[in-house]
Motif scaffolding. Structure first.
Motif, PDB file in Angstrom:
ATOM      1  N   GLN A  32       3.678  20.951 -13.162  1.00  0.00           N
ATOM      2  CA  GLN A  32       4.919  20.241 -12.880  1.00  0.00           C
ATOM      3  C   GLN A  32       4.758  19.285 -11.703  1.00  0.00           C
ATOM      4  O   GLN A  32       5.263  18.164 -11.718  1.00  0.00           O
ATOM      5  N   LEU A  33       4.045  19.727 -10.680  1.00  0.00           N
ATOM      6  CA  LEU A  33       3.824  18.868  -9.522  1.00  0.00           C
ATOM      7  C   LEU A  33       2.967  17.659  -9.884  1.00  0.00           C
ATOM      8  O   LEU A  33       3.224  16.548  -9.407  1.00  0.00           O
ATOM      9  N   ARG A  34       1.960  17.859 -10.722  1.00  0.00           N
ATOM     10  CA  ARG A  34       1.133  16.736 -11.153  1.00  0.00           C
ATOM     11  C   ARG A  34       1.959  15.733 -11.949  1.00  0.00           C
ATOM     12  O   ARG A  34       1.823  14.518 -11.774  1.00  0.00           O
ATOM     13  N   LEU A  35       2.813  16.221 -12.852  1.00  0.00           N
ATOM     14  CA  LEU A  35       3.666  15.335 -13.643  1.00  0.00           C
ATOM     15  C   LEU A  35       4.634  14.565 -12.751  1.00  0.00           C
ATOM     16  O   LEU A  35       4.851  13.371 -12.934  1.00  0.00           O
ATOM     17  N   THR A  36       5.215  15.257 -11.772  1.00  0.00           N
ATOM     18  CA  THR A  36       6.136  14.595 -10.841  1.00  0.00           C
ATOM     19  C   THR A  36       5.410  13.559 -10.029  1.00  0.00           C
ATOM     20  O   THR A  36       5.905  12.443  -9.830  1.00  0.00           O
ATOM     21  N   SER A  37       4.226  13.898  -9.568  1.00  0.00           N
ATOM     22  CA  SER A  37       3.431  12.955  -8.776  1.00  0.00           C
ATOM     23  C   SER A  37       3.040  11.744  -9.601  1.00  0.00           C
ATOM     24  O   SER A  37       3.118  10.600  -9.135  1.00  0.00           O
ATOM     25  N   ASN A  38       2.641  11.938 -10.839  1.00  0.00           N
ATOM     26  CA  ASN A  38       2.273  10.833 -11.723  1.00  0.00           C
ATOM     27  C   ASN A  38       3.482   9.967 -12.040  1.00  0.00           C
ATOM     28  O   ASN A  38       3.358   8.761 -12.156  1.00  0.00           O
ATOM     29  N   ALA A  39       4.638  10.575 -12.222  1.00  0.00           N
ATOM     30  CA  ALA A  39       5.847   9.817 -12.539  1.00  0.00           C
ATOM     31  C   ALA A  39       6.264   8.946 -11.336  1.00  0.00           C
ATOM     32  O   ALA A  39       6.754   7.830 -11.517  1.00  0.00           O
ATOM     33  N   GLU A  40       6.071   9.443 -10.126  1.00  0.00           N
ATOM     34  CA  GLU A  40       6.438   8.662  -8.942  1.00  0.00           C
ATOM     35  C   GLU A  40       5.480   7.500  -8.707  1.00  0.00           C
ATOM     36  O   GLU A  40       5.853   6.496  -8.131  1.00  0.00           O
ATOM     37  N   ASP A  41       4.236   7.659  -9.157  1.00  0.00           N
ATOM     38  CA  ASP A  41       3.235   6.597  -8.969  1.00  0.00           C
ATOM     39  C   ASP A  41       3.498   5.404  -9.891  1.00  0.00           C
ATOM     40  O   ASP A  41       3.045   4.301  -9.621  1.00  0.00           O
ATOM     41  N   LEU A  42       4.222   5.621 -10.961  1.00  0.00           N
ATOM     42  CA  LEU A  42       4.459   4.535 -11.922  1.00  0.00           C
ATOM     43  C   LEU A  42       5.451   3.585 -11.406  1.00  0.00           C
ATOM     44  O   LEU A  42       6.113   3.133 -10.862  1.00  0.00           O
TER      45      LEU A  42
END
Length: 54
Positions: free
Chosen positions: A44-54
């Motif tokens: 979940q943290l990886r997905l959140t981090s990836n979503a914020e990078d976009l």
């Protein structure tokens, strides 16, 4: 006292060894659940981090 008497525990062997077995089972299930929950949280943290990078 011999090994047979030790493991028989004066007739209480099923209660004593069953209790040890149940405690061991609960510890193992708890460790598996914690490891699974950790994996889910990291995903979940990886997905959140990836979503914020976009």
């Amino acid at each position: 006292m011999n090994w047979g008497e030790f493991f028989a525990m004066n007739g209480y062997a099923w209660y004593v060894w069953g209790s040890f077995g149940m405690a061991l089972l609960i510890f193992i299930v708890e460790m598996v659940m914690v490891r699974h929950r950790r994996t889910v949280i990291l995903q979940q943290l990886r997905l959140t981090s990836n979503a914020e990078d976009l």
